[in-house]
Design an enzyme around this catalytic site. Sequence first.
Site, PDB file in Angstrom:
ATOM      1  N   LEU A 217      46.798  38.942 -29.888  1.00  0.00           N
ATOM      2  CA  LEU A 217      47.437  38.377 -31.078  1.00  0.00           C
ATOM      3  C   LEU A 217      46.858  37.033 -31.467  1.00  0.00           C
ATOM      4  O   LEU A 217      46.863  36.671 -32.648  1.00  0.00           O
ATOM      5  CB  LEU A 217      48.945  38.233 -30.834  1.00  0.00           C
ATOM      6  N   GLY A 218      46.382  36.285 -30.514  1.00  0.00           N
ATOM      7  CA  GLY A 218      45.826  34.972 -30.829  1.00  0.00           C
ATOM      8  C   GLY A 218      45.355  34.274 -29.572  1.00  0.00           C
ATOM      9  O   GLY A 218      45.692  34.657 -28.443  1.00  0.00           O
ATOM     10  N   SER A 221      44.059  26.648 -27.368  1.00  0.00           N
ATOM     11  CA  SER A 221      43.264  25.768 -26.520  1.00  0.00           C
ATOM     12  C   SER A 221      43.529  26.000 -25.044  1.00  0.00           C
ATOM     13  O   SER A 221      42.634  25.794 -24.214  1.00  0.00           O
ATOM     14  CB  SER A 221      43.556  24.309 -26.869  1.00  0.00           C
ATOM     15  N   THR A 224      46.357  32.386 -24.222  1.00  0.00           N
ATOM     16  CA  THR A 224      46.014  33.564 -25.005  1.00  0.00           C
ATOM     17  C   THR A 224      47.228  34.476 -25.052  1.00  0.00           C
ATOM     18  O   THR A 224      47.884  34.697 -24.026  1.00  0.00           O
ATOM     19  CB  THR A 224      44.829  34.323 -24.377  1.00  0.00           C
ATOM     20  N   ASP A 332      57.339  19.716 -33.153  1.00  0.00           N
ATOM     21  CA  ASP A 332      56.102  20.362 -33.603  1.00  0.00           C
ATOM     22  C   ASP A 332      56.418  21.486 -34.575  1.00  0.00           C
ATOM     23  O   ASP A 332      55.926  22.613 -34.439  1.00  0.00           O
ATOM     24  CB  ASP A 332      55.315  20.895 -32.417  1.00  0.00           C
TER      25      ASP A 332
END
Length: 529
Positions: A217-218, A221, A224, A332
């Site tokens: 999915l992504g 840094s 995963t 955030d």
Amino acid sequence: MWGKITSHIGVWLGLEEAERPMRASCSLSMIHHPQLTAVRNSKSSENLHRITTMSPQRIQDVDGSPSTRKTSSIFTLRRSRNKEKKYKNNGSNKSPLSKNGTEMTQSWHSNNVNGTSSGSGSGSTPEHHNKNIFSFLSRQSRSRSNNPSESLSTVTHKTSPSTMPPPPSSNTVADFTHLRKRRPRSAHYDPNTITLPAKEEVTPQDVNDLYKRIDKLGEGSYATVYKCESKLDGSIVALKEIKLQFQEGLPFTAIREASLLRNLRHANIVSLHDIFYQHHQLTFVFEYMKMDLSKYLEQNVYGLDSIDIKLLLFQLLRGLDFCHRKKILHRDLKPQNLLLDEDGVLKLADFGLARAKSVPSRTYSHEVVTLWYRPPDVLMGSTDYSTSLDMWGVGCIFAEICTGTALFPGSKDSHYPGTKDQLDMIFSIRGTPDEKKWPEVKNLPSYNPEIFPRYRELSFIAVNPMFTKILKTGQELLGMLLQLRPESRVSAASAMLHPYFASFPREIHLLAPSQSIFRLRELRDLRSL
């Protein structure tokens, strides 16, 4: 009852004295002794044991014929150590229970075992009897002293050589193990004697044996994310794998996310199902969400419909209010950290920068929140922030889902270094800070009004005509969220009560935290995601 029994025993043995009646606390272990009788008068600081031989009528020889032995009475006194010192200081060893000025007692706390303890009895003299010494008390003294030598008691016992066994030596200790054991001081169990059952060893399960990877999915840094299927029940989950670097250890963001999400169970906050630590990596098992808000906005470049804006904004405020009530700041907020499922449910995610704020503190970092969604007070170096930090991010997201683009897209490559370009973007729309309305701005580390032009506040419709879809009430709520002064920003709880959400049923405010707003039929008919 015990008083009557001991009284009768004293009468039978001719030991009853008018000035010293027996008490109910008579030592049964001494009464049951085959050749001795004991009467005990006890207090908290003074214990008296009177040991006597049986009368001739009650003692028989070994062959069954009555014995002609005479009765003798010897006393052994156990005094408190304070009273012993008192008698010793007065230079007298006489006991208060002595008769005719002769000492009849001996302290149980004496370390010397004398073989010539004095005694007195009717019609008996020391010349007519053998003097034997027995240490008859094998149990620990009832005093506070733990010295074993202080628990021995000596008593003179007069016997007949023809009927008694030979006297033991001075080092012999009488065996009284057949007597009743003393009741323990406390009914509490000794923790050293409690045996706990052995823990069952559970073999750790491998995450690869439980979940099957379907798609990536992504990748960020330090982590995963994969879409996976459970091999147990076939449910879809999201695995977030965090690689652990040698000498770097576990990222602090993973520690914060795991610790905070354990206590955040809400319909608008992503759920953490499980945690695995193996293969030099840490794996979080989250509930699966279809996409994030950023990808959804890429499919709607001109913003969302008015009803979708209202539904998503209310869910965002609802989840954030739950965090703030738990004293947790997200720090955030951005579209990438807001997840959506196929039913239109919005959930807060990525609590890596979140922090608990239980008490006021000035130790927070000002380098939090992505630059486009960072409030002006934090951009100018403020570290004394609270829930207002998140509310500015809510306002920026509110504006972005209306127009499809970010409201304050600052750039570091502009003619203003660092965060100065971002501040210039904010001041150009919301106006330059007024020191009369915001007096605390003068104390901020990076505040310098001379480098910015004097901007005036603009209306949102003048900035982008797409703001007309949220009507006047929506623009008013947006202005309350995007106040320059932190104390002037509206809270999440107050924002949910704004007239902008007046079209929602009142029952929406009575839902349990674990219940989605689409539990209400009126809202299920409105969603179009």
